[in-house]
Design an enzyme around this catalytic site. Structure first.
Site, PDB file in Angstrom:
ATOM      1  N   ASP A 556       0.830  -1.200   0.000  1.00 20.23           N
ATOM      2  CA  ASP A 556       0.000   0.000   0.000  1.00 20.23           C
ATOM      3  C   ASP A 556       0.868   1.255   0.000  1.00 20.23           C
ATOM      4  OD1 ASP A 556      -2.345   1.475   0.029  1.00 20.23           O
ATOM      5  OD2 ASP A 556      -3.217   0.330   1.676  1.00 20.23           O
ATOM      6  N   GLU A 559       3.294   5.210  -3.698  1.00 19.41           N
ATOM      7  CA  GLU A 559       3.574   6.330  -4.618  1.00 19.41           C
ATOM      8  C   GLU A 559       4.965   6.975  -4.413  1.00 19.41           C
ATOM      9  OE1 GLU A 559      -0.488   5.305  -4.372  1.00 19.41           O
ATOM     10  OE2 GLU A 559       0.755   6.063  -2.743  1.00 19.41           O
ATOM     11  N   ASP A 633      -7.888   4.226  -3.979  1.00 26.24           N
ATOM     12  CA  ASP A 633      -9.027   4.495  -3.085  1.00 26.24           C
ATOM     13  C   ASP A 633     -10.059   5.332  -3.811  1.00 26.24           C
ATOM     14  OD1 ASP A 633      -7.730   3.083  -1.111  1.00 26.24           O
ATOM     15  OD2 ASP A 633      -6.757   4.840  -0.277  1.00 26.24           O
TER      16      ASP A 633
END
Length: 960
Positions: A556, A559, A633
């Site tokens: 997760d 980035e 998300d």
């Protein structure tokens, strides 16, 4: 042709020729031509190199310095093929590198490159003065430049790929595309063109593509307030949503609340959690034509132009998303304009900018513009179709592995299973209801609250993690995936291990920035660009998690999202410096190196089991590390479901074959979760999930996830409800299709195939498909047409030319080349099968390795010749890399209605040596409804040797 025996003579000849010229010089090596240009302009190229990679791939590198820097790439594999033979052709003003398939001509004066086919037809040309270099905007470092390369483009050219955008765009021609890693936005600088070429842009910094102008503030238009006075729009900040016209009135020309630092610009007396802000007035162009508006938003947003509602969206306040919409504006007449924003939170975001028309930037050219790099570096890939372009991409960046077979089944997840008992009860319920399931996911926060990064389980909630995993494996015959973040709370043992080596990004610690857990904890991320840090990260998760028996990794915030909603400049400061250089230069590359560490670590620890990684971000080359990507998300809305379709299609056209979306959407509106949906909200919730499950069944990876309400089918609706029945039906259909799906998965590795296929891949000659962003092929045979409007019972769809089409569920035939409305009742997604298709259906199973496919039903769809290769291997290991797999070729000759099951090729441990094929022929005049248990009078007992049968009306058991 050139060989190593001639190389020194060629170099000497080139140097001598250059010495006699006052213009450019050029030097040859075994696989390249390097030209020194006569220009002394500091922003112009000084060196241009053409390098042959394959017959169809040529690398172009350029620098404003006297010498090109050494080659170094994170995205390019170190297993490139040996270069082919080639020849040099020279004219008075150009030099050409020529292979048997491709020509690359470079100007001796300007360094501009033109690519041509072997026969000399132009494919792509760099634009005049298309190369440019400059100082990076926020970096003062010798040998690092901002980089720009523009290309000429026909007005009717369509451009795809570029990762996963969330703007709703499919064809990017004429648009500005921001390639910046962000939650739900994935930057992959690989472009494919409808003209059957591709460009891989080898750069790791933030890049702007297409119309590379930076979007402008609204104040660059002529603005008029609500009273008609020129200069600004009228803004009203009202603290009562029911009285939007009563509040603080401002005159504003900018709407720029994009990041955390911008929120202090919002009037202090505005109650963002309860209020509404509106902007009203008129817009008037300074140039006639279509204006592209670029919005970042969260909360509820509506936009009207001349009374027409253009935007009506919602996103969770903490996770703003991008949107592009178009408005035609005129220099002679103003356009009524209104925005309504309901933030819902003290941390909600809104910005709006635009780009005016510019035919040169939108119709005639497109550009890659990157913030920082040591040189301009790209690969040109030519092909006859988009599959060949994708294959070229994977030759450059690495093969995609065959995913473990279980990963192609259904995954259940939620945000989050808070206890061991919740997780086990969920798997038990699936097994009790006989609903197929292969993977359960333990999302974040299983650790003690103050120990993020420890990879420990909170013993109060997960008293026996090993026992939990064993029970999932042994009792329920399922797999289990674990969420892992590259994040560490200050002071825990794992933090100290990184810190003592200097392998942490420390700026967030210096800032004393707290996160959102409890009262907040101070944390940072590890530097995945450092090889030692990657090894330590693997060591920690291996000791704490992999050794317990977890099967797969959920990576997760890759980035990396050190601080959500920080400005881009602030985000750079939080990961600066990396082990390789500045964050400005390497900003977009983090997900690639992070996945590399887990892949290499697991393969070294356990070479037998296939690595499986699900990561929120991606970058070219990540497919070689056993990684798939999900769309981040996103919100639980029908318009968001619609937007995921082009996002997934462009991701697939970026060369990355494994993609998934949160079925149902991740975060939800208040009407769904306070405390439970009811009435109309409950009806909409169930229908939204039904339609999303239908779509998700036919994406590469089939996975449900999201915030409360829970996403398990039995929590969405009771058995017998249309939502429940539809979701379970398509789940079971996917498992029946497993021989088809796993064969396609094998082709991803062995043939560089793409599972989720925009229509332009298979029907590129049909110009009608270029803009179709809501239909796609699932593998070679199944045309998928998602339904994404609430209460829709039909949808318009296009049947591509060049094939006939059979309704998968009814067998009814439809000619191609037709646009028409088709039925799509609540429980049905329109699925059509291309004529000439051969689809193998396996037995009813509840997990992928429950039993081998000893009986396979082959549905053969007449009207055209067809073929299919049934691929099988050992399912969970890498033995296929050593040739341990089998392929059974199956062909159908339509004119004489003969089906041939060919000689089996290859073998592996556990392979079925014999099996039964039941043959079902579906024809235009003989529709056959989907029934995997349909009996047939044509049954083949296959032992590996070729069998040929003739099909006719006698194939069908007359009792059916």
């Amino acid at each position: 042709m050139y060989s190593t025996k001639l190389i020194f003579a060629l170099i000497l000849t080139a140097v001598m020729a250059a010495c006699s010229s006052s213009a450019s010089e050029h030097v040859l090596t075994e696989n390249s031509i390097t030209i020194t240009l006569p220009s002394d302009e500091p922003t112009a190229p000084k060196q241009v190199r053409l390098e042959v990679i394959t017959e169809n791939i040529i690398r172009v590198s350029s620098s404003p310095q006297d010498k090109l820097p050494p080659s170094s790439s994170l995205m390019i594999t170190d297993k490139l093929p040996s270069p082919p033979t080639w020849e040099q052709v020279e004219t008075a003003d150009s030099i050409c590198l020529k292979t048997s398939q491709l020509q690359a001509w470079v100007s001796k004066q300007t360094g501009e490159v033109t690519f041509k086919s072997a026969s000399g037809n132009s494919i792509l040309s760099e634009a005049p003065s298309g190369k440019a270099f400059g100082p990076p905007a926020d970096l003062d470092q010798d040998g690092i430049f901002s980089i720009r390369q523009s290309f000429e483009s026909d007005a009717d050219e369509a451009l795809y790929g570029l990762g996963q955008q969330q703007t709703g765009l499919f064809n990017y021609k004429g648009y500005h595309v921001d390639l910046t890693q962000y939650n739900s936005v994935v930057a992959v600088p690989f472009l494919v063109s409808s003209r059957n070429y591709a460009i891989l842009w080898d750069n790791y910094s933030i890049t702007k593509f297409g119309d590379d102008r930076d979007p402008m503030p609204l104040s660059e238009l002529r603005l008029y307030d609500a009273n008609g006075k020129e200069g600004f729009l009228t803004a009203i900040y009202a603290n009562d949503k029911s009285r939007p016209d009563e509040g603080l009135i401002e005159q504003e020309g900018h709407i720029a609340y994009a990041f955390l630092d911008d929120l202090n610009k919002i009037p202090k007396d505005f109650d963002m959690a309860n209020g509404v802000a509106t902007w009203q007035g008129k817009l008037q162009a300074r140039k006639n034509g279509m204006h592209h508006f670029h919005m970042t938003y969260s909360g509820y947003i509506k936009v009207w132009a001349n009374g027409k509602l253009l935007v009506d969206r919602w996103r969770e306040s903490w996770n703003p998303g991008p949107l592009v919409f178009d408005v035609p504006l005129d220099t002679a007449a103003a356009t009524d304009f209104k925005i309504e924003w309901i933030p819902e939170s003290t941390q909600s975001f809104l910005s709006l900018k635009f780009l005016p028309p510019d035919p040169h930037k939108t119709d005639s050219t497109y550009t890659f513009r990157s913030e920082a790099g040591k040189m301009l570096d790209y690969y040109f890939v030519a092909g006859n179709n988009m599959d060949e372009l994708i294959s070229g991409y994977r030759q450059l960046t690495g093969k995609a592995q065959v995913m473990p077979k279980w990963a192609m089944g259904f995954w259940q997840s939620r945000e989050r299973y808070k206890t061991q008992e919740e997780l086990l009860n969920t798997v038990a319920e699936y097994r009790k209801r006989n609903i197929p399931l292969d993977n359960i996911v333990q999302d974040w926060s299983y650790w003690p609250e103050d120990a993020w990064g420890s990879h420990d389980f909170d013993p109060a909630r997960f008293p026996d993690p090993e026992g939990m995993i064993d029970q999932v494996h042994d009792q329920y015959q399922a797999h289990i995936m674990i969420s892992v973040w590259p994040k560490f709370y200050e002071g825990i043992e794992h933090y100290r291990q990184f810190d003592e080596k200097g392998w942490l990004y420390k700026q967030n610690i210096i800032n004393r920035q707290r996160d959102w857990i409890g009262e907040g904890y101070i944390s940072t991320f590890y530097d995945a660009f450092n090889p030692g840090a990657r090894e330590l990260f693997w060591k920690q998760i291996n000791e704490k998690l992999y050794s317990k028996g977890f099967d797969a990794w959920w990576l997760d915030a890759t980035e990396p999202d050190v601080l959500s909603n920080a400005s881009i400049q602030h985000r750079k400061s939080l990961m600066n410096p990396t082990a390789l250089g500045s964050a400005t230069e390497f900003f977009n590359g983090y997900p690639l190196v992070n996945a590399k560490g887990i892949y290499n670590g697991q393969r070294a620890t356990n070479p037998d089991d296939r690595v499986f990684i699900l990561t929120r971000s991606a970058f070219p080359g990540i497919q070689r590390y056993g990684a798939a990507t999900w769309s981040g998300d996103i919100s639980a809305r029908f318009d968001e479901l619609e937007q995921q379709i082009p996002a997934g299609l462009n991701f697939s056209l970026s060369g990355l074959p494994y993609w998934t979306t949160d079925i149902g959407g991740f975060f939800v509106e208040d009407k769904y979760d306070r405390p439970d949906p009811e009435g109309e909200a409950l009806d909409e919730w169930r229908e939204l999930n039904t339609r999303w499950y239908q779509y998700g069944t036919f994406t590469p990876l089939y996975r449900a996830h999201g915030q409360y309400p829970y996403r398990e089918v039995f929590n969405i609706a009771p058995e017998g409800h249309p939502a429940y029945e539809s979701i379970v039906f398509y789940n079971r259909l996917r498992y029946r299709l497993m021989p088809y799906i796993y064969s396609v998965t094998g082709s991803v590795h062995h043939d560089d195939y793409t599972i989720m296929r925009p229509l332009i891949m298979d029907f590129g000659e049909d110009t009608a498909v270029r803009e179709i962003d809501d239909q796609f092929m699932f593998g070679p045979s199944i045309l998928v047409n998602p339904v994404y409007h609430y209460k829709a019972t039909s949808r318009s769809m296009y049947f591509p030319k060049g094939a006939g089409w059979y309704d998968l569920l009814t067998g009814v035939y439809q000619e191609g080349g037709v646009q028409k409305s088709v039925d799509a009742p609540y429980g049905k997604i329109p699925l059509y099968v291309q004529s000439g298709s051969i689809i193998p259906l396996g037995p009813a199973i509840e997990y992928t390795d429950e039993k081998p496919a000893e009986e396979i039903t082959l549905f053969v769809y007449g009207g055209q010749n067809g073929s299919f290769e049934l691929y099988e291997d050992e399912g969970t290991n890498y033995n296929y890399e050593q040739g341990k797999f089998s392929i059974i070729p199956i062909t159908y000759n339509d004119p004489d209605k003969t089906l041939t099951i060919g000689d089996r090729k290859g073998n592996f441990e556990g392979m079925l040596t014999s099996r039964t094929f039941r043959i079902i022929l579906v024809e235009k005049d003989h529709p056959v409804a989907y029934d995997p248990d349909l009996t047939s009078n044509i049954i083949i007992n296959y032992t590996g040797e070729a069998v040929k049968v003739t099909l006719g009306e006698q194939w069908l058991n007359k009792s059916q």
